[in-house]
Scaffold this motif. Structure first.
Motif, PDB file in Angstrom:
ATOM      1  N   GLY A 253     -16.800  -2.582  13.679  1.00 20.68           N
ATOM      2  CA  GLY A 253     -16.860  -3.363  12.460  1.00 20.68           C
ATOM      3  C   GLY A 253     -15.969  -2.803  11.368  1.00 20.68           C
ATOM      4  N   LEU A 254     -15.907  -1.476  11.259  1.00 22.49           N
ATOM      5  CA  LEU A 254     -15.049  -0.843  10.261  1.00 22.49           C
ATOM      6  C   LEU A 254     -13.575  -1.098  10.555  1.00 22.49           C
ATOM      7  N   TRP A 255     -13.215  -1.074  11.825  1.00 19.49           N
ATOM      8  CA  TRP A 255     -11.830  -1.372  12.198  1.00 19.49           C
ATOM      9  C   TRP A 255     -11.462  -2.806  11.830  1.00 19.49           C
ATOM     10  N   LEU A 256     -12.381  -3.741  12.008  1.00 13.30           N
ATOM     11  CA  LEU A 256     -12.100  -5.128  11.651  1.00 13.30           C
ATOM     12  C   LEU A 256     -11.929  -5.283  10.144  1.00 13.30           C
ATOM     13  N   GLU A 257     -12.676  -4.495   9.361  1.00  7.93           N
ATOM     14  CA  GLU A 257     -12.486  -4.515   7.908  1.00  7.93           C
ATOM     15  C   GLU A 257     -11.091  -4.016   7.548  1.00  7.93           C
ATOM     16  N   ARG A 258     -10.635  -2.962   8.227  1.00  7.54           N
ATOM     17  CA  ARG A 258      -9.287  -2.436   7.999  1.00  7.54           C
ATOM     18  C   ARG A 258      -8.243  -3.497   8.344  1.00  7.54           C
ATOM     19  N   MET A 259      -8.474  -4.217   9.452  1.00  5.61           N
ATOM     20  CA  MET A 259      -7.541  -5.262   9.853  1.00  5.61           C
ATOM     21  C   MET A 259      -7.435  -6.339   8.782  1.00  5.61           C
ATOM     22  N   SER A 260      -8.583  -6.785   8.266  1.00  4.45           N
ATOM     23  CA  SER A 260      -8.586  -7.819   7.232  1.00  4.45           C
ATOM     24  C   SER A 260      -7.819  -7.355   5.995  1.00  4.45           C
ATOM     25  N   ASP A 261      -8.057  -6.114   5.569  1.00  4.91           N
ATOM     26  CA  ASP A 261      -7.342  -5.570   4.409  1.00  4.91           C
ATOM     27  C   ASP A 261      -5.835  -5.542   4.668  1.00  4.91           C
ATOM     28  N   ALA A 262      -5.442  -5.073   5.864  1.00  8.36           N
ATOM     29  CA  ALA A 262      -4.023  -4.936   6.175  1.00  8.36           C
ATOM     30  C   ALA A 262      -3.316  -6.286   6.181  1.00  8.36           C
ATOM     31  N   LEU A 263      -3.937  -7.289   6.781  1.00  5.96           N
ATOM     32  CA  LEU A 263      -3.313  -8.602   6.882  1.00  5.96           C
ATOM     33  C   LEU A 263      -3.094  -9.235   5.521  1.00  5.96           C
ATOM     34  N   HIS A 264      -3.984  -8.934   4.569  1.00  9.01           N
ATOM     35  CA  HIS A 264      -3.863  -9.515   3.227  1.00  9.01           C
ATOM     36  C   HIS A 264      -2.987  -8.671   2.308  1.00  9.01           C
ATOM     37  N   GLU A 265      -3.002  -7.343   2.452  1.00  6.92           N
ATOM     38  CA  GLU A 265      -2.447  -6.453   1.438  1.00  6.92           C
ATOM     39  C   GLU A 265      -1.076  -5.885   1.767  1.00  6.92           C
ATOM     40  N   LEU A 266      -0.658  -5.915   3.020  1.00  2.70           N
ATOM     41  CA  LEU A 266       0.609  -5.296   3.397  1.00  2.70           C
ATOM     42  C   LEU A 266       1.769  -6.282   3.325  1.00  2.70           C
ATOM     43  N   ARG A 267       2.944  -5.742   3.035  1.00  2.00           N
ATOM     44  CA  ARG A 267       4.181  -6.509   3.138  1.00  2.00           C
ATOM     45  C   ARG A 267       4.848  -6.112   4.455  1.00  2.00           C
ATOM     46  N   TYR A 268       5.185  -7.118   5.245  1.00  2.00           N
ATOM     47  CA  TYR A 268       5.768  -6.776   6.541  1.00  2.00           C
ATOM     48  C   TYR A 268       6.693  -7.871   7.039  1.00  2.00           C
ATOM     49  N   GLU A 269       7.552  -7.476   7.971  1.00  2.00           N
ATOM     50  CA  GLU A 269       8.467  -8.390   8.639  1.00  2.00           C
ATOM     51  C   GLU A 269       8.490  -8.008  10.105  1.00  2.00           C
ATOM     52  N   GLY A 270       8.406  -9.002  10.989  1.00  2.00           N
ATOM     53  CA  GLY A 270       8.382  -8.668  12.402  1.00  2.00           C
ATOM     54  C   GLY A 270       8.629  -9.871  13.286  1.00  2.00           C
ATOM     55  N   VAL A 271       8.607  -9.608  14.589  1.00  2.00           N
ATOM     56  CA  VAL A 271       8.750 -10.642  15.606  1.00  2.00           C
ATOM     57  C   VAL A 271       7.578 -10.516  16.560  1.00  2.00           C
TER      58      VAL A 271
ATOM     59  N   MET B 132       0.855  -1.181   0.000  1.00  2.00           N
ATOM     60  CA  MET B 132       0.000   0.000   0.000  1.00  2.00           C
ATOM     61  C   MET B 132       0.896   1.238   0.000  1.00  2.00           C
ATOM     62  N   ARG B 133       0.638   2.209  -0.902  1.00  2.00           N
ATOM     63  CA  ARG B 133       1.519   3.371  -1.011  1.00  2.00           C
ATOM     64  C   ARG B 133       0.715   4.644  -1.227  1.00  2.00           C
ATOM     65  N   GLY B 134       1.386   5.768  -1.068  1.00  2.00           N
ATOM     66  CA  GLY B 134       0.882   7.060  -1.487  1.00  2.00           C
ATOM     67  C   GLY B 134      -0.495   7.402  -1.007  1.00  2.00           C
ATOM     68  N   ALA B 135      -1.352   7.831  -1.971  1.00  2.00           N
ATOM     69  CA  ALA B 135      -2.685   8.345  -1.650  1.00  2.00           C
ATOM     70  C   ALA B 135      -3.539   7.307  -0.945  1.00  2.00           C
ATOM     71  N   GLU B 136      -3.436   6.026  -1.365  1.00  2.00           N
ATOM     72  CA  GLU B 136      -4.263   4.990  -0.748  1.00  2.00           C
ATOM     73  C   GLU B 136      -3.911   4.836   0.714  1.00  2.00           C
TER      74      GLU B 136
END
Length: 329
Positions: A33-51, A1-5
């Motif tokens: 409910g809207l926050w849970l929708e954001r969570m679902s989008d983030a888990l599928h659409e973001l690239r991440y690395e963590g512990v 996810m980048r820029g304007a989005e």
């Protein structure tokens, strides 16, 4: 996810927080409910690395995660940072677990279809009947501001859930399972996380190999199962639980026939295993628990029934006592 989005979503989250300050219960539920929708989008659409650390009963484990996504699908790698070496590799719905051979049976019992996160709630009428959605407090996890979302159970057959979401991206940074006394029975929490524009493909490849490790695959090319209708039925499911999956397969070196039914309320899930009584060397009789997982075992004629799930004792016991053969009167 980048820029304007990216900034558009961050702006929506800030606007929602401002509008919901002091709002009534109905508005707060909609906001959750809207926050849970954001969570679902983030888990599928973001690239991440963590512990992250995973607390299950009295056990504490640390895992490193890498997650990549593009137009072809999602790829993920989980690496244990303590204890015995183990990894989980996911390509969309295909999951490969690499474990020491002696633990492979435990893996089969716990069905590795879900890796991270432990659950993925999608708000609908079914969940609304059995959970109350609430917005909690803001906090800070892994150096990032978070918003808490709570799912409170409406009966004693399921746990409560606490999701702590990154304010900027909606990413899940901490999840908790809470029992009827308000005690946390399971927790997953990031200690560090970085969002990437690119994940090196080689970093998603398995890092351990050798004859002492067993590869178990679940998904498109997983262990063979045998189609057909269940020979057992659940006559006393807790409200809201419905059959989600059924499979018959052969387990272990002896090829013991095992039937498995999976029931879910859309969030919590329970597995029911039916196998010949003589094939179980140390069968579970009655109730057992470890952390958030409860199990209940009983014998019905020449069959052992074992019910396992991250649900309260009342749920697994009710399901176990209500299992009966379809041909029974």
């Amino acid at each position: 996810m980048r820029g304007a989005e990216y900034f558009s979503r961050a702006g929506r989250g800030l606007l929602a927080a401002l509008l919901l300050a002091g709002a009534g219960p109905a508005v707060a539920e909609e906001g959750a409910g809207l926050w849970l929708e954001r969570m679902s989008d983030a888990l599928h659409e973001l690239r991440y690395e963590g512990v992250f650390v995973y607390q299950h009963g009295d056990r504490l484990r640390a895992m490193r995660i890498l997650h990549d996504t593009d137009s072809t699908g999602e790829r993920e790698r989980l690496v244990a940072l303590d204890g015995v070496q183990r990894e989980v590799i996911r390509n969309d719905d295909q999951v490969t677990c690499i474990l020491p051979d002696r633990t492979s049976f435990v893996l089969e019992r716990r069905a590795p279809g879900r890796t991270f996160p432990p659950v993925m709630p999608h708000r609908d009428a079914q969940l609304d009947r059995h959970y109350a959605f609430e917005l909690g407090e803001q906090g800070r996890i892994a150096g990032r501001t978070t918003q808490e979302v709570r799912l409170e159970p409406r009966d004693d057959f399921r746990y409560g859930y606490r999701f702590h979401l990154d304010d900027a991206t909606g990413m899940l940074l901490q999840s908790e399972l809470v029992d009827g006394d308000g005690e946390v029975v399971e927790r997953l929490m990031f200690t560090s996380i970085e969002f990437r524009d690119r994940i090196d493909p080689t970093a998603l490849e398995p890092g351990i190999e050798g004859e002492e490790f067993m590869w178990y695959q679940h998904g498109r090319e997983g262990a063979p199962s045998f189609p057909g209708e269940p020979r057992w039925e659940a006559t006393s499911l807790p409200p809201g639980f419905e059959r989600e999956d059924y499979r018959r397969h052969r387990a272990g070196e002896a090829g013991t026939p095992v039937e498995q039914l999976v029931f879910s309320d859309g969030l919590a899930s329970v597995s029911v295993f039916m196998e010949p009584a003589g094939a179980v060397s140390a069968p579970l009789r009655g109730h057992s628990s470890r952390g958030a997982v409860n199990a209940y075992g009983r014998g019905v004629g020449d069959t052992r029934i074992t019910v396992v799930g991250e649900v309260p004792r009342a749920a697994v016991e009710r399901i176990a006592r209500g299992m009966q053969r379809r041909e029974d009167p």
